[in-house]
Design a protein around this motif. Structure first.
Motif, PDB file in Angstrom:
ATOM      1  N   GLN A  12       2.836 -10.704   1.148  1.00 26.17           N
ATOM      2  CA  GLN A  12       1.525 -10.691   1.652  1.00 26.17           C
ATOM      3  C   GLN A  12       0.936  -9.370   1.646  1.00 26.17           C
ATOM      4  N   LEU A  13       1.607  -8.408   1.957  1.00 22.84           N
ATOM      5  CA  LEU A  13       0.951  -6.872   2.248  1.00 22.84           C
ATOM      6  C   LEU A  13       0.621  -6.430   0.711  1.00 22.84           C
ATOM      7  N   ILE A  14       1.564  -6.657  -0.106  1.00 19.93           N
ATOM      8  CA  ILE A  14       1.301  -6.229  -1.629  1.00 19.93           C
ATOM      9  C   ILE A  14       0.144  -6.925  -2.260  1.00 19.93           C
ATOM     10  N   ASP A  15       0.168  -8.136  -1.905  1.00 18.98           N
ATOM     11  CA  ASP A  15      -1.105  -8.886  -2.458  1.00 18.98           C
ATOM     12  C   ASP A  15      -2.472  -8.477  -1.924  1.00 18.98           C
ATOM     13  N   ARG A  16      -2.436  -7.939  -0.771  1.00 18.86           N
ATOM     14  CA  ARG A  16      -3.738  -7.560  -0.098  1.00 18.86           C
ATOM     15  C   ARG A  16      -4.242  -6.293  -0.425  1.00 18.86           C
ATOM     16  N   VAL A  17      -3.150  -5.405  -1.004  1.00 15.87           N
ATOM     17  CA  VAL A  17      -3.464  -4.114  -1.499  1.00 15.87           C
ATOM     18  C   VAL A  17      -3.909  -4.088  -2.949  1.00 15.87           C
ATOM     19  N   GLU A  18      -5.004  -3.361  -3.136  1.00 17.28           N
ATOM     20  CA  GLU A  18      -5.673  -3.203  -4.626  1.00 17.28           C
ATOM     21  C   GLU A  18      -4.908  -1.920  -4.887  1.00 17.28           C
ATOM     22  N   THR A  19      -3.947  -2.042  -5.786  1.00 12.13           N
ATOM     23  CA  THR A  19      -3.019  -0.803  -6.223  1.00 12.13           C
ATOM     24  C   THR A  19      -4.024   0.269  -7.072  1.00 12.13           C
ATOM     25  N   VAL A  20      -5.004   0.061  -7.763  1.00 14.59           N
ATOM     26  CA  VAL A  20      -5.853   0.855  -8.520  1.00 14.59           C
ATOM     27  C   VAL A  20      -6.428   1.810  -7.550  1.00 14.59           C
ATOM     28  N   ASP A  21      -7.339   1.168  -6.431  1.00 15.07           N
ATOM     29  CA  ASP A  21      -8.055   1.916  -5.573  1.00 15.07           C
ATOM     30  C   ASP A  21      -7.067   2.561  -4.712  1.00 15.07           C
ATOM     31  N   PHE A  22      -6.116   1.972  -4.281  1.00 11.91           N
ATOM     32  CA  PHE A  22      -5.121   2.795  -3.219  1.00 11.91           C
ATOM     33  C   PHE A  22      -4.419   3.936  -3.787  1.00 11.91           C
ATOM     34  N   ILE A  23      -4.067   4.049  -5.126  1.00  9.56           N
ATOM     35  CA  ILE A  23      -3.525   5.175  -5.751  1.00  9.56           C
ATOM     36  C   ILE A  23      -4.666   6.192  -6.297  1.00  9.56           C
ATOM     37  N   ASP A  24      -5.945   5.688  -6.359  1.00  8.86           N
ATOM     38  CA  ASP A  24      -7.103   6.584  -6.814  1.00  8.86           C
ATOM     39  C   ASP A  24      -7.405   7.443  -5.603  1.00  8.86           C
ATOM     40  N   GLU A  25      -7.195   6.897  -4.533  1.00  7.23           N
ATOM     41  CA  GLU A  25      -7.556   7.596  -3.344  1.00  7.23           C
ATOM     42  C   GLU A  25      -6.606   8.947  -3.187  1.00  7.23           C
ATOM     43  N   ARG A  26      -5.455   8.861  -3.738  1.00  3.03           N
ATOM     44  CA  ARG A  26      -4.584   9.970  -3.691  1.00  3.03           C
ATOM     45  C   ARG A  26      -4.470  10.724  -4.962  1.00  3.03           C
ATOM     46  N   VAL A  27      -4.613  10.096  -6.192  1.00  2.00           N
ATOM     47  CA  VAL A  27      -4.438  10.685  -7.294  1.00  2.00           C
ATOM     48  C   VAL A  27      -5.877  10.304  -8.153  1.00  2.00           C
ATOM     49  N   PRO A  28      -6.717  10.995  -8.288  1.00  4.44           N
ATOM     50  CA  PRO A  28      -8.021  10.735  -8.924  1.00  4.44           C
ATOM     51  C   PRO A  28      -7.657   9.983 -10.462  1.00  4.44           C
ATOM     52  N   LEU A  29      -7.989   8.691 -10.639  1.00  2.00           N
ATOM     53  CA  LEU A  29      -7.819   8.238 -11.877  1.00  2.00           C
ATOM     54  C   LEU A  29      -8.875   8.244 -12.739  1.00  2.00           C
ATOM     55  N   ARG A  30      -8.783   8.811 -13.998  1.00  2.00           N
ATOM     56  CA  ARG A  30      -9.810   9.321 -14.731  1.00  2.00           C
ATOM     57  C   ARG A  30     -10.240   8.377 -15.999  1.00  2.00           C
ATOM     58  N   LYS A  31      -9.239   8.391 -16.887  1.00  2.00           N
ATOM     59  CA  LYS A  31      -9.377   7.646 -18.134  1.00  2.00           C
ATOM     60  C   LYS A  31      -9.302   6.165 -17.804  1.00  2.00           C
ATOM     61  N   LYS A  32      -9.858   5.376 -18.688  1.00  2.00           N
ATOM     62  CA  LYS A  32      -9.589   3.980 -18.485  1.00  2.00           C
ATOM     63  C   LYS A  32      -9.462   3.286 -19.739  1.00  2.00           C
ATOM     64  N   SER A  33      -8.347   2.517 -20.161  1.00  2.00           N
ATOM     65  CA  SER A  33      -8.239   1.997 -21.261  1.00  2.00           C
ATOM     66  C   SER A  33      -7.777   0.417 -20.943  1.00  2.00           C
ATOM     67  N   GLY A  34      -8.758  -0.565 -21.315  1.00  2.00           N
ATOM     68  CA  GLY A  34      -8.929  -1.863 -21.113  1.00  2.00           C
ATOM     69  C   GLY A  34      -8.636  -1.932 -19.476  1.00  2.00           C
ATOM     70  N   SER A  35      -7.464  -2.744 -18.825  1.00  2.00           N
ATOM     71  CA  SER A  35      -7.399  -2.889 -17.575  1.00  2.00           C
ATOM     72  C   SER A  35      -6.548  -1.731 -17.041  1.00  2.00           C
ATOM     73  N   ASN A  36      -6.347  -0.662 -17.590  1.00  2.00           N
ATOM     74  CA  ASN A  36      -5.479   0.182 -17.071  1.00  2.00           C
ATOM     75  C   ASN A  36      -6.219   1.660 -16.837  1.00  2.00           C
TER      76      ASN A  36
END
Length: 87
Positions: A12-36
């Motif tokens: 349930q915890l994993i299902d509630r966390v938006e992994t992209v947003d969670f990681i982006d708060e710590r490691v700025p995600l820049r490039k985007k290719s499709g859904s990655n």
């Protein structure tokens, strides 16, 4: 009696966390290719963005060092936490 965390709670915890947003708060995600989304990997020294976070699967993977997992795994590795602390 053991102090185990129920699998249902973990899922349930994993299902509630938006992994992209969670990681982006710590490691700025820049490039985007499709859904990655991509960034330089926080777990090894590199110049090109080989660290991928998938919106679809909610997992991360580094094509350089092989680091991979979900939001809990990321927190454990990035903040050097034990599993119960990360939960």
């Amino acid at each position: 009696m053991t102090n185990q965390i129920p699998r249902e709670f973990i899922q349930q915890l994993i299902d509630r966390v938006e992994t992209v947003d969670f990681i982006d708060e710590r490691v700025p995600l820049r490039k985007k290719s499709g859904s990655n989304s991509f960034a330089c990997c926080p777990f090894h020294n590199e110049k090109s963005a080989s660290f991928s976070v998938s919106q679809t699967t909610q997992f991360y993977y580094c094509f350089g060092c092989g680091a991979h997992g979900n939001a809990i795994d990321f927190l454990m590795q990035y903040d050097h936490m034990a599993f119960p602390e990360a939960i």
